[in-house]
Each structure stands twice: as structure tokens, then as C-alpha cells.
Motif scaffolding. Structure first.
Motif, PDB file in Angstrom:
ATOM      1  N   PHE A  94      50.480 -12.024 -26.428  1.00  0.00           N
ATOM      2  CA  PHE A  94      51.678 -12.537 -26.818  1.00  0.00           C
ATOM      3  C   PHE A  94      51.730 -13.973 -27.834  1.00  0.00           C
ATOM      4  O   PHE A  94      52.788 -14.414 -27.965  1.00  0.00           O
ATOM      5  CB  PHE A  94      52.507 -12.714 -25.446  1.00  0.00           C
ATOM      6  CG  PHE A  94      52.862 -11.518 -24.622  1.00  0.00           C
ATOM      7  CD1 PHE A  94      53.743 -10.629 -24.792  1.00  0.00           C
ATOM      8  CD2 PHE A  94      52.068 -11.194 -23.507  1.00  0.00           C
ATOM      9  CE1 PHE A  94      53.910  -9.378 -24.314  1.00  0.00           C
ATOM     10  CE2 PHE A  94      52.276 -10.000 -23.047  1.00  0.00           C
ATOM     11  CZ  PHE A  94      53.392  -9.158 -23.296  1.00  0.00           C
ATOM     12  N   GLY A  95      50.523 -13.937 -28.236  1.00  0.00           N
ATOM     13  CA  GLY A  95      50.281 -15.068 -29.011  1.00  0.00           C
ATOM     14  C   GLY A  95      48.743 -15.519 -28.902  1.00  0.00           C
ATOM     15  O   GLY A  95      48.229 -15.035 -28.038  1.00  0.00           O
ATOM     16  N   LEU A  96      48.389 -16.361 -30.015  1.00  0.00           N
ATOM     17  CA  LEU A  96      47.034 -16.785 -30.075  1.00  0.00           C
ATOM     18  C   LEU A  96      46.803 -18.011 -29.020  1.00  0.00           C
ATOM     19  O   LEU A  96      47.657 -18.928 -28.927  1.00  0.00           O
ATOM     20  CB  LEU A  96      46.821 -17.245 -31.316  1.00  0.00           C
ATOM     21  CG  LEU A  96      46.760 -16.500 -32.630  1.00  0.00           C
ATOM     22  CD1 LEU A  96      46.426 -16.905 -33.740  1.00  0.00           C
ATOM     23  CD2 LEU A  96      45.980 -15.121 -32.502  1.00  0.00           C
ATOM     24  N   VAL A  97      45.525 -17.624 -28.184  1.00  0.00           N
ATOM     25  CA  VAL A  97      45.605 -18.775 -27.169  1.00  0.00           C
ATOM     26  C   VAL A  97      43.938 -19.325 -27.287  1.00  0.00           C
ATOM     27  O   VAL A  97      43.043 -18.462 -27.854  1.00  0.00           O
ATOM     28  CB  VAL A  97      45.666 -18.186 -25.613  1.00  0.00           C
ATOM     29  CG1 VAL A  97      47.201 -17.728 -25.412  1.00  0.00           C
ATOM     30  CG2 VAL A  97      44.748 -17.133 -25.444  1.00  0.00           C
ATOM     31  N   HIS A  98      43.627 -20.335 -26.761  1.00  0.00           N
ATOM     32  CA  HIS A  98      42.499 -20.797 -26.417  1.00  0.00           C
ATOM     33  C   HIS A  98      41.443 -20.119 -25.641  1.00  0.00           C
ATOM     34  O   HIS A  98      42.152 -19.792 -24.488  1.00  0.00           O
ATOM     35  CB  HIS A  98      42.276 -22.242 -26.483  1.00  0.00           C
ATOM     36  CG  HIS A  98      43.015 -23.086 -27.267  1.00  0.00           C
ATOM     37  ND1 HIS A  98      42.232 -23.557 -28.480  1.00  0.00           N
ATOM     38  CD2 HIS A  98      44.133 -23.614 -27.706  1.00  0.00           C
ATOM     39  CE1 HIS A  98      43.053 -24.072 -29.371  1.00  0.00           C
ATOM     40  NE2 HIS A  98      44.308 -24.558 -28.619  1.00  0.00           N
ATOM     41  N   GLY A  99      40.267 -19.606 -25.846  1.00  0.00           N
ATOM     42  CA  GLY A  99      39.332 -19.158 -24.824  1.00  0.00           C
ATOM     43  C   GLY A  99      37.969 -19.590 -25.202  1.00  0.00           C
ATOM     44  O   GLY A  99      37.522 -20.052 -25.950  1.00  0.00           O
ATOM     45  N   MET A 100      37.044 -19.112 -23.995  1.00  0.00           N
ATOM     46  CA  MET A 100      35.721 -19.596 -24.196  1.00  0.00           C
ATOM     47  C   MET A 100      34.810 -18.498 -25.219  1.00  0.00           C
ATOM     48  O   MET A 100      33.840 -18.901 -25.922  1.00  0.00           O
ATOM     49  CB  MET A 100      34.941 -19.355 -22.865  1.00  0.00           C
ATOM     50  CG  MET A 100      35.564 -20.476 -21.884  1.00  0.00           C
ATOM     51  SD  MET A 100      34.422 -20.888 -20.610  1.00  0.00           S
ATOM     52  CE  MET A 100      34.918 -19.246 -19.613  1.00  0.00           C
ATOM     53  N   ARG A 101      34.932 -17.333 -25.467  1.00  0.00           N
ATOM     54  CA  ARG A 101      34.397 -16.241 -26.242  1.00  0.00           C
ATOM     55  C   ARG A 101      33.040 -16.168 -26.041  1.00  0.00           C
ATOM     56  O   ARG A 101      32.146 -16.150 -26.823  1.00  0.00           O
ATOM     57  CB  ARG A 101      34.771 -16.898 -27.732  1.00  0.00           C
ATOM     58  CG  ARG A 101      36.145 -17.135 -28.114  1.00  0.00           C
ATOM     59  CD  ARG A 101      37.319 -16.354 -27.692  1.00  0.00           C
ATOM     60  NE  ARG A 101      38.598 -17.018 -27.938  1.00  0.00           N
ATOM     61  CZ  ARG A 101      39.827 -16.401 -27.632  1.00  0.00           C
ATOM     62  NH1 ARG A 101      39.754 -15.428 -26.555  1.00  0.00           N
ATOM     63  NH2 ARG A 101      40.887 -17.006 -27.609  1.00  0.00           N
ATOM     64  N   ASN A 102      32.722 -16.404 -24.881  1.00  0.00           N
ATOM     65  CA  ASN A 102      30.993 -16.107 -24.411  1.00  0.00           C
ATOM     66  C   ASN A 102      30.157 -17.180 -25.101  1.00  0.00           C
ATOM     67  O   ASN A 102      29.244 -16.806 -25.607  1.00  0.00           O
ATOM     68  CB  ASN A 102      30.671 -14.877 -24.799  1.00  0.00           C
ATOM     69  CG  ASN A 102      31.484 -13.692 -23.774  1.00  0.00           C
ATOM     70  OD1 ASN A 102      31.432 -13.702 -22.670  1.00  0.00           O
ATOM     71  ND2 ASN A 102      31.540 -12.721 -24.567  1.00  0.00           N
ATOM     72  N   GLY A 103      30.890 -18.521 -25.317  1.00  0.00           N
ATOM     73  CA  GLY A 103      30.017 -19.401 -25.901  1.00  0.00           C
ATOM     74  C   GLY A 103      30.234 -19.640 -27.415  1.00  0.00           C
ATOM     75  O   GLY A 103      29.323 -20.429 -27.847  1.00  0.00           O
ATOM     76  N   ARG A 104      30.740 -18.880 -28.048  1.00  0.00           N
ATOM     77  CA  ARG A 104      31.124 -18.747 -29.436  1.00  0.00           C
ATOM     78  C   ARG A 104      32.095 -19.733 -29.740  1.00  0.00           C
ATOM     79  O   ARG A 104      33.053 -20.172 -28.767  1.00  0.00           O
ATOM     80  CB  ARG A 104      31.315 -17.444 -29.959  1.00  0.00           C
ATOM     81  CG  ARG A 104      30.261 -16.498 -29.860  1.00  0.00           C
ATOM     82  CD  ARG A 104      30.239 -15.124 -30.623  1.00  0.00           C
ATOM     83  NE  ARG A 104      31.399 -14.489 -30.281  1.00  0.00           N
ATOM     84  CZ  ARG A 104      31.865 -13.534 -29.336  1.00  0.00           C
ATOM     85  NH1 ARG A 104      30.397 -13.203 -28.563  1.00  0.00           N
ATOM     86  NH2 ARG A 104      32.856 -13.127 -29.228  1.00  0.00           N
ATOM     87  N   GLN A 105      32.431 -20.047 -30.959  1.00  0.00           N
ATOM     88  CA  GLN A 105      33.698 -20.795 -31.467  1.00  0.00           C
ATOM     89  C   GLN A 105      34.964 -20.018 -30.899  1.00  0.00           C
ATOM     90  O   GLN A 105      35.082 -18.812 -30.970  1.00  0.00           O
ATOM     91  CB  GLN A 105      33.694 -21.004 -32.830  1.00  0.00           C
ATOM     92  CG  GLN A 105      32.746 -21.955 -33.159  1.00  0.00           C
ATOM     93  CD  GLN A 105      32.652 -22.287 -34.688  1.00  0.00           C
ATOM     94  OE1 GLN A 105      33.303 -21.893 -35.535  1.00  0.00           O
ATOM     95  NE2 GLN A 105      32.152 -23.097 -35.231  1.00  0.00           N
ATOM     96  N   CYS A 106      36.006 -20.976 -30.851  1.00  0.00           N
ATOM     97  CA  CYS A 106      37.131 -19.921 -30.039  1.00  0.00           C
ATOM     98  C   CYS A 106      37.888 -19.331 -30.966  1.00  0.00           C
ATOM     99  O   CYS A 106      38.115 -17.981 -30.669  1.00  0.00           O
ATOM    100  CB  CYS A 106      38.223 -21.385 -29.787  1.00  0.00           C
ATOM    101  SG  CYS A 106      39.752 -21.056 -28.946  1.00  0.00           S
ATOM    102  N   ARG A 107      38.344 -19.704 -32.212  1.00  0.00           N
ATOM    103  CA  ARG A 107      38.935 -18.777 -33.178  1.00  0.00           C
ATOM    104  C   ARG A 107      38.506 -19.349 -34.767  1.00  0.00           C
ATOM    105  O   ARG A 107      39.472 -20.064 -35.143  1.00  0.00           O
ATOM    106  CB  ARG A 107      40.622 -18.580 -32.887  1.00  0.00           C
ATOM    107  CG  ARG A 107      41.003 -18.112 -31.815  1.00  0.00           C
ATOM    108  CD  ARG A 107      42.404 -17.849 -31.828  1.00  0.00           C
ATOM    109  NE  ARG A 107      42.716 -16.725 -30.547  1.00  0.00           N
ATOM    110  CZ  ARG A 107      42.755 -15.352 -30.604  1.00  0.00           C
ATOM    111  NH1 ARG A 107      42.503 -15.020 -31.673  1.00  0.00           N
ATOM    112  NH2 ARG A 107      43.096 -14.884 -29.568  1.00  0.00           N
ATOM    113  N   PRO A 108      37.573 -19.105 -35.016  1.00  0.00           N
ATOM    114  CA  PRO A 108      36.775 -19.599 -36.226  1.00  0.00           C
ATOM    115  C   PRO A 108      37.552 -18.948 -37.578  1.00  0.00           C
ATOM    116  O   PRO A 108      37.432 -19.558 -38.608  1.00  0.00           O
ATOM    117  CB  PRO A 108      35.391 -19.156 -36.246  1.00  0.00           C
ATOM    118  CG  PRO A 108      35.234 -18.247 -35.403  1.00  0.00           C
ATOM    119  CD  PRO A 108      36.238 -18.202 -34.502  1.00  0.00           C
ATOM    120  N   PHE A 109      38.150 -17.757 -37.389  1.00  0.00           N
ATOM    121  CA  PHE A 109      38.439 -17.026 -38.515  1.00  0.00           C
ATOM    122  C   PHE A 109      39.916 -16.997 -38.468  1.00  0.00           C
ATOM    123  O   PHE A 109      40.839 -16.665 -37.519  1.00  0.00           O
ATOM    124  CB  PHE A 109      38.150 -15.591 -38.660  1.00  0.00           C
ATOM    125  CG  PHE A 109      36.676 -15.513 -38.736  1.00  0.00           C
ATOM    126  CD1 PHE A 109      35.696 -16.178 -39.804  1.00  0.00           C
ATOM    127  CD2 PHE A 109      35.819 -15.223 -37.736  1.00  0.00           C
ATOM    128  CE1 PHE A 109      34.459 -16.136 -40.113  1.00  0.00           C
ATOM    129  CE2 PHE A 109      34.348 -15.088 -37.642  1.00  0.00           C
ATOM    130  CZ  PHE A 109      33.770 -15.547 -38.762  1.00  0.00           C
TER     131      PHE A 109
END
Length: 514
Positions: A154-169
Motif C-alpha cells: 500500500f506504499g513504499l516502506v523501509h525494510g532490512m532486505r536481507n542485509g542489502r540497501q533498503c531501496r537503492p533504485f
């Protein structure tokens, strides 16, 4: 703060001296930071004349944080002869009133009762995987999958992404900033406990109304999912939906878990049994494997849809479904989601689901989150408008599909059960609790007679549903909770010590086995 009473009776449990570090009558309980008032209440309890009576009562209810107080009496009668076997009165209790467990499943409310609920849920789930407790062992040969169904975005949120950058793109459909001037990318690598986890990149872009609607109808989506799976199975097998039960039946146990963004997702064990019978648990037909069941479940998820009614005039009609992230794995070849290098064994699956069955919103999410605060505020705004519209139009509020939304504001709009199962997945929580009561009666009787019990011989007795006695009584409600908040803190600390000791004992037993 450490609490200790130099009495002959301990506030905790049976003492095991010298075996568990920090566990004995000579070691105080660990208490959190307390206000001066709570410290005074605890000190008053420790030196009170009825401390031993309170300690005995607290131990009998497993140091429940908020026990129910009852007054009354009862008689145990032999049902065949009418003979009165025993009598009981709450006046004979140490504190003059009967205390019973609150039974709350949420760890944040009562650590002691939630621990029992988790243990019961563990055995309920495990029995449906491996058999036991009245469930035939051959059920373990039936196809079984572990599925996770998530909520949509329902919208972009911050997350851990398995140790990767949150939303680099930057998302393909968005520029580098949203319409409110906020960035749509995040180059941070978030760690567990980061307050930004689950927070929207832009709260003004986030679809809070859609979030709430989906949460409200999530139980309906699960119900429709079970229907779609059965239809898909009938199609694959080549029979009509009405005749499917003559060939296979679908059994499941599921729990709901809150994600950090405040939406729930479902974890479920789904099992394929044979034809429907009175006793259930029939062997699955030859040729139907766990991999086959996993394919059927995974293909069924995208077709689950529900058209949700609008909140009010001008609000759009929404077509709801599950999120794109679906994880369905055959149980015998799967791996744990929290440890991909380890095999997923029945005890781990049962423990994984039982853990989430005892959690509440506050256990799984950040209570100080501005995002979740806005979810609750939006629910309040929606319910106020629904109430105002109903009054203006003269329509009974109870007829509105979201009439009870405000009641579930504290649960972020989720109104479903956190732990559910199909009828023939395994035994019920009620059966497990009755077995525990029978076991306690048998042990108490053996202690009175000075006999030694072999627990391996108790299964038949515990499974015996034929009651030969009748309990007749009259009870009235006397209140809930302990006399003071200090008593409750003492009970919680003792329950925590019991949990620590049980965990140490289990670890020590495993080490000795190895």
C-alpha cells in the motif's frame, strides 16, 4: 531490583539448588525498574502476615498476572450411584477465595498463561504433523506444505532486505521523488530494531484506507483461499468439487503474524488427507505428493479475490487479494525461513507457529511508530464518519459492514483469530486441556497413595473421555487481578524465572543427550 523473602515458603517453584545458575530460594527475583509506589507495595507484600498464603495461591495459578477470583462451593458426585465423593469451598483457600488462571494468550498481558497457550498450540500443531495424542502416526506420511501468505503493498516502506540497501533504485513508475517532494529511494542498510523499519517513505503517499480495508477483510480472504484450493484440487484430480471429499480432504493449521508495517500475514501448515471419514486422518491417495500440493497452493493464491464494500459514499470499491510474495514449500524438503541452511523439522514448524500464536500488536510492532499511530487515527476518523452518516441517514449502524471497525482499532483493524485450524487437522485445545486436568488428577491421587507413576502408561487414561463423576457447584465472580500492582509484578517476575528455568532444563537435557 531484586526481591527476596526470607521465609520457609518460596514465591517461585520447587527449588533445584546448585543446578540452575541463579535459581534457588536464596536468589532474588529480577524485577524491572519500579516506581516508588510499586516498590512500597512489593515490600509490604514480602513482610505481610499472609505472604505464605499469597505465595501458595500464586504458585497454584502458575504466577498468572491477572487471575480471576471466584467465590462458591462444589460437590463431586459419583454419576452412577449418586454418592458424594468430596466437597469443596472457596472459603478453605489460603486467601479465602478461589483464584484461577486468566487464560490470556498474549504474552504482553500474561507471560504465564501465554506460555501454556503456546505449549498447547505447539502440541496441537505437532500432532497434526507427526501424530500422537489420539492422532494416528500414519498422518505423517500425508503430503504437507508450509505456506506464508502476505499482504499486498500500500506504499513504499523501509525494510532490512536481507542485509542489502533498503531501496537503492527508483521504482519504474516513479521519479526520484514523490508528488510530495520526498525521495522514493533509501540507500540505508537497516538493522533489526531500527525505528524506521516498516515506516513509509512518504506517509502522505501511503494508502491508509486501503491498508485498513485489507486488514478488515483478511479473514474473508483466508476463507476464500481454502475454497479456491479445494476447487483447484478437484480440477487437478478430475472430479467435481462436491465429490472431492470422496477422494481427498484438506486440513490446515494457521497463525497470523503482524509485519512491522502493521499488516498481518498468515503462516499455515496445509495437509492433504484421504477421503472424508468419521474419524478423519485417512491416508492420502497414492501419487499425490507434497510437491503436487505445493504447486496447487501456490497457483491458487493469485486467484483469491474479494470485492470490498466502500467505507462511505465517494470511497472506491476495492478488489482485494494476497500479496505477490508467496512462499509455499513441501515440509520434508523445506528449510527454515530464519535459517535457510537448516532442515525444517516438525518441532521447529510447531514452535515457529506457536510463537506467533501468543503475540499481539504490541509484541510484533513498534508501539511508538508514527505510521501505526496514523493507522489508528485513520480508523478513528473512518468510524466517526460512518457513525455520522448513519445518524444523518437514519440507518441502523449495525447494518454497516464496518460497524465494528472501531472495536478493533487496537488491533489495527484485524478482527480474526490469531490461531485457527480445520476440524480434522488434529485434536482441539479443549482436548489438550482436559488431558492436562486428568493428568493432574492422576498424579495427585498417586501422591496421596504414595504410588510411583510411569508416565508411559498414562496415554490410555488421558484419552479416556468417559467421565464417571459429576461436579455440581455454585460460583460467583469476585473480581480480577491481584490486590495491588506490586503483587502482579511479583507474579510476572516469578513466571519469568519459571520460563528461564524451563529453557535451561530443556537445553541441559539436549546437551546430555548429545
Amino acid at each position: 531490583m531484586k526481591a527476596r523473602a526470607d521465609r520457609s515458603s518460596s514465591t517461585t517453584h520447587d527449588t533445584v539448588r546448585g543446578s540452575f545458575p541463579g535459581f534457588s530460594e536464596d536468589v532474588g527475583l529480577d524485577l524491572p525498574a519500579l516506581t516508588p509506589r510499586l516498590e512500597q507495595e512489593i515490600a509490604a507484600r514480602l513482610v505481610s502476615r499472609d505472604f505464605d498464603a499469597w505465595a501458595t495461591t500464586a504458585a497454584r495459578v502458575g504466577h498468572c498476572a491477572k487471575p480471576i477470583r471466584l467465590r462458591g462451593h462444589s460437590q463431586t458426585i459419583e454419576s452412577r450411584t449418586g454418592e458424594v465423593l468430596s466437597t469443596y469451598s472457596s472459603a478453605d483457600e489460603p486467601l479465602g477465595v478461589l483464584h484461577v488462571r486468566c487464560g490470556n494468550r498474549r504474552a504482553s498481558e500474561c507471560p504465564s498463561c501465554s506460555r501454556i497457550y503456546a505449549a498447547d498450540t505447539f502440541h496441537l500443531i505437532r500432532a497434526g504433523v507427526t501424530g500422537g495424542k489420539g492422532v494416528p502416526e500414519h498422518v505423517s506420511d500425508n503430503p504437507l506444505v508450509f505456506a506464508t501468505l502476505t499482504a499486498p503493498s500500500f506504499g513504499l516502506v523501509h525494510g532490512m532486505r536481507n542485509g542489502r540497501q533498503c531501496r537503492p533504485f527508483t521504482p519504474k513508475c516513479m521519479p526520484g521523488v514523490c508528488q510530495h517532494g520526498r525521495p522514493t529511494v533509501c540507500h540505508a542498510t537497516h538493522e533489526d530494531g531500527d525505528p524506521l523499519l516498516g515506516e513509509p517513505l512518504c506517509r502522505d503517499c501511503y494508502d491508509y484506507l486501503g491498508h485498513i480495508v485489507w486488514q478488515w477483510w483478511a479473514p474473508e480472504l483466508w476463507r476464500r483461499f481454502t475454497i479456491v484450493v479445494r476447487r483447484a484440487l478437484a480440477k487437478h484430480i478430475g472430479v467435481s468439487e462436491s465429490r472431492l471429499k470422496d477422494h481427498v480432504t484438506v486440513q490446515y493449521a494457521k497463525v497470523a503474524e503482524y509485519q512491522l508495517r502493521g499488516l498481518i500475514h498468515f503462516h499455515a501448515l496445509i495437509r492433504l488427507d484421504g477421503p472424508k471419514t468419521d474419524d478423519g486422518f485417512a491416508p492420502a491417495p497414492a501419487g499425490l505428493t507434497a510437491a503436487f500440493l505445493a504447486d496447487v497452493v501456490e497457483q491458487a493464491v493469485p486467484s483469491v479475490q474479494f470485492v470490498a464494500p466502500p467505507f462511505f459514499e465517494g470511497d472506491p470499491v476495492r478488489r482485494l487479494g494476497f500479496g505477490a510474495q508467496v512462499d509455499v514449500r513441501p515440509i520434508k524438503t523445506s528449510h527454515r525461513t530464519d535459517d535457510p541452511d537448516s532442515e525444517l523439522i516438525p518441532e521447529q514448524v510447531a514452535g515457529y507457529l506457536a510463537k506467533y500464536a501468543t503475540k499481539s500488536t504490541s509484541d510484533s510492532t513498534n508501539g511508538d511508530s508514527r505510521h501505526l499511530g496514523r493507522v489508528r487515527a485513520t480508523i478513528a476518523e473512518v468510524t466517526d464518519r460512518i457513525d455520522a452518516d448513519a445518524r444523518a441517514e437514519g440507518i441502523p449502524l449495525r447494518e454497516h459492514p464496518y460497524a465494528l471497525l472501531g472495536k478493533w482499532r487496537h488491533m489495527l483493524g484485524f478482527r480474526g483469530h490469531f490461531s485457527t485450524k480445520s476440524r480434522r487437522y488434529s485434536l482441539t485445545l479443549g482436548q489438550i486441556r482436559r488431558r492436562r486436568v486428568r493428568f493432574q488428577r492422576i498424579v495427585a491421587e498417586a501422591n496421596r497413595q504414595g504410588k510411583t507413576l510411569d508416565v508411559r502408561d498414562l496415554d490410555d487414561l488421558l484419552d479416556d473421555d468417559e467421565e464417571t463423576t459429576l461436579v455440581v457447584g455454585q460460583w460467583s465472580y469476585a473480581g480480577s487481578g491481584w490486590d495491588t500492582e506490586g503483587d502482579a509484578e511479583l507474579a510476572k517476575a516469578a513466571a519469568a524465572r519459571a520460563r528461564e528455568y524451563a529453557q535451561w532444563r530443556a537445553t541441559d537435557k539436549n546437551n546430555q543427550t548429545c
